[in-house]
Design a protein around this motif. Structure first.
Motif, short mmCIF file in Angstrom:
data_model
loop_
_atom_site.label_atom_id
_atom_site.label_comp_id
_atom_site.label_asym_id
_atom_site.label_seq_id
_atom_site.Cartn_x
_atom_site.Cartn_y
_atom_site.Cartn_z
N GLY A 4 52.93 42.54 37.23
CA GLY A 4 52.12 42.98 38.10
C GLY A 4 50.49 43.39 38.17
O GLY A 4 49.70 42.68 38.63
N PRO A 5 50.20 44.63 37.51
CA PRO A 5 48.98 45.10 37.48
C PRO A 5 48.12 44.01 36.64
O PRO A 5 46.79 43.88 37.07
N LEU A 6 48.60 43.41 35.50
CA LEU A 6 47.83 42.53 34.84
C LEU A 6 47.26 41.25 35.63
O LEU A 6 46.57 40.69 35.80
N ARG A 7 48.53 40.87 36.53
CA ARG A 7 48.23 39.52 37.05
C ARG A 7 47.19 39.80 38.25
O ARG A 7 46.15 39.08 38.40
N ASP A 8 47.35 41.08 38.92
CA ASP A 8 46.43 41.52 39.93
C ASP A 8 44.79 41.39 39.41
O ASP A 8 43.73 40.87 39.91
N HIS A 26 36.16 37.09 40.69
CA HIS A 26 34.78 37.70 40.49
C HIS A 26 33.91 36.78 39.56
O HIS A 26 32.75 36.60 39.97
N THR A 27 34.29 35.76 38.88
CA THR A 27 33.62 34.70 38.19
C THR A 27 33.21 33.63 38.97
O THR A 27 34.01 32.92 39.48
N PRO A 28 31.84 33.35 39.27
CA PRO A 28 31.62 32.28 40.34
C PRO A 28 31.97 30.92 39.53
O PRO A 28 31.60 30.76 38.36
N PRO A 29 32.59 29.93 40.25
CA PRO A 29 32.81 28.70 39.79
C PRO A 29 31.31 27.91 39.32
O PRO A 29 30.53 28.08 40.08
N VAL A 30 31.27 26.98 38.49
CA VAL A 30 30.09 26.28 38.15
C VAL A 30 30.12 25.14 38.87
O VAL A 30 30.98 24.24 39.04
N LEU A 70 43.83 39.89 36.50
CA LEU A 70 43.34 38.47 36.03
C LEU A 70 42.94 37.80 37.17
O LEU A 70 42.06 37.26 37.26
N ALA A 71 43.83 37.92 38.58
CA ALA A 71 43.33 37.37 39.75
C ALA A 71 41.94 37.67 40.12
O ALA A 71 40.99 37.18 40.71
N ALA A 72 41.56 39.17 40.08
CA ALA A 72 40.42 39.62 40.44
C ALA A 72 39.22 39.16 39.65
O ALA A 72 38.31 38.81 39.69
N MET A 118 39.97 47.96 46.46
CA MET A 118 40.27 49.10 45.40
C MET A 118 40.77 48.48 44.29
O MET A 118 40.20 48.55 43.05
N SER A 119 41.64 47.23 44.17
CA SER A 119 41.73 46.48 43.03
C SER A 119 40.61 45.89 42.45
O SER A 119 40.37 45.56 41.32
N GLU A 120 39.87 45.28 43.49
CA GLU A 120 38.51 44.51 43.10
C GLU A 120 37.69 45.58 42.23
O GLU A 120 37.09 45.33 41.50
N LEU A 121 37.64 46.98 42.88
CA LEU A 121 36.75 47.80 42.39
C LEU A 121 37.22 48.23 40.93
O LEU A 121 36.50 48.53 40.07
N MET A 122 38.62 48.48 40.84
CA MET A 122 39.21 48.84 39.36
C MET A 122 38.92 47.80 38.52
O MET A 122 38.44 48.00 37.28
N ALA A 123 38.96 46.51 38.82
CA ALA A 123 38.83 45.43 38.01
C ALA A 123 37.47 45.25 37.86
O ALA A 123 36.83 44.96 36.44
#
Length: 159
Positions: free
Chosen positions: A19-23, A31-35, A25-27, A88-93
């Motif tokens: 769970g937390p790892l999946r969240d 966060h990384t913009p596609p090229v 990784l998703a964040a 919150m998960s985005e900020l934590m990531a």
């Protein structure tokens, strides 16, 4: 003697990550913009040196005062909404990513300091060796000068 290499199962083999790892990784992926890919018909331009490089800047989040007015006080807030949880998960990531970058920079700084300290020690040792060699030449020069004066002294005495 030769054992087959151990192969550990990866999380990408169809089974989702915990769970937390999946969240996280998703964040990170979000966060990384596609090229963006350029079409073949677009003319390739060389990057200009005059254009300023865009550096990373922290994301601004509205202050706690605005959130406190909207949210009820006390234990009623225990069940956070999905928007707050995602934010919150985005900020934590983002925080984890920044901490990792900071740790890498600190390690690099410590490594550079160690290299500089070793170079300074080597330079001091070299200077000490050169000074001791110069001192021994100076002592030898003083010895030869004293011998020459001792030999030349009878030549300059009056009889």
């Amino acid at each position: 003697m030769s054992e087959p290499a151990r192969q550990y199962p990866s999380h990408e083999s169809g089974r989702p990550a915990p769970g937390p790892l999946r969240d996280w990784l998703a964040a990170m992926k979000a966060h990384t913009p596609p090229v963006p890919e350029r079409p073949a018909t677009v003319r390739q331009e060389a990057p200009r040196a005059a254009e300023p490089q865009q550096s990373w800047a922290p994301r601004l989040v509205p202050g706690n005062a605005a959130q406190a007015e909207r949210a009820p006080a006390g234990p009623a807030r225990a069940g956070m909404g999905t928007a707050d949880g995602e934010d919150m998960s985005e900020l934590m990531a983002e925080n984890l990513m920044l901490k990792a970058k900071l740790r890498i920079e600190q390690d690099r700084y410590a490594e550079l300091q160690a290299m500089l300290a070793q170079e300074i020690r080597d330079l001091r040792k070299h200077v000490q060796d050169e000074m001791s060699a110069l001192e021994s030449v100076r002592e030898e020069r003083d010895l030869w000068q004293a011998r020459a004066e001792a030999l030349a002294q009878p030549l300059f005495q009056k009889r």
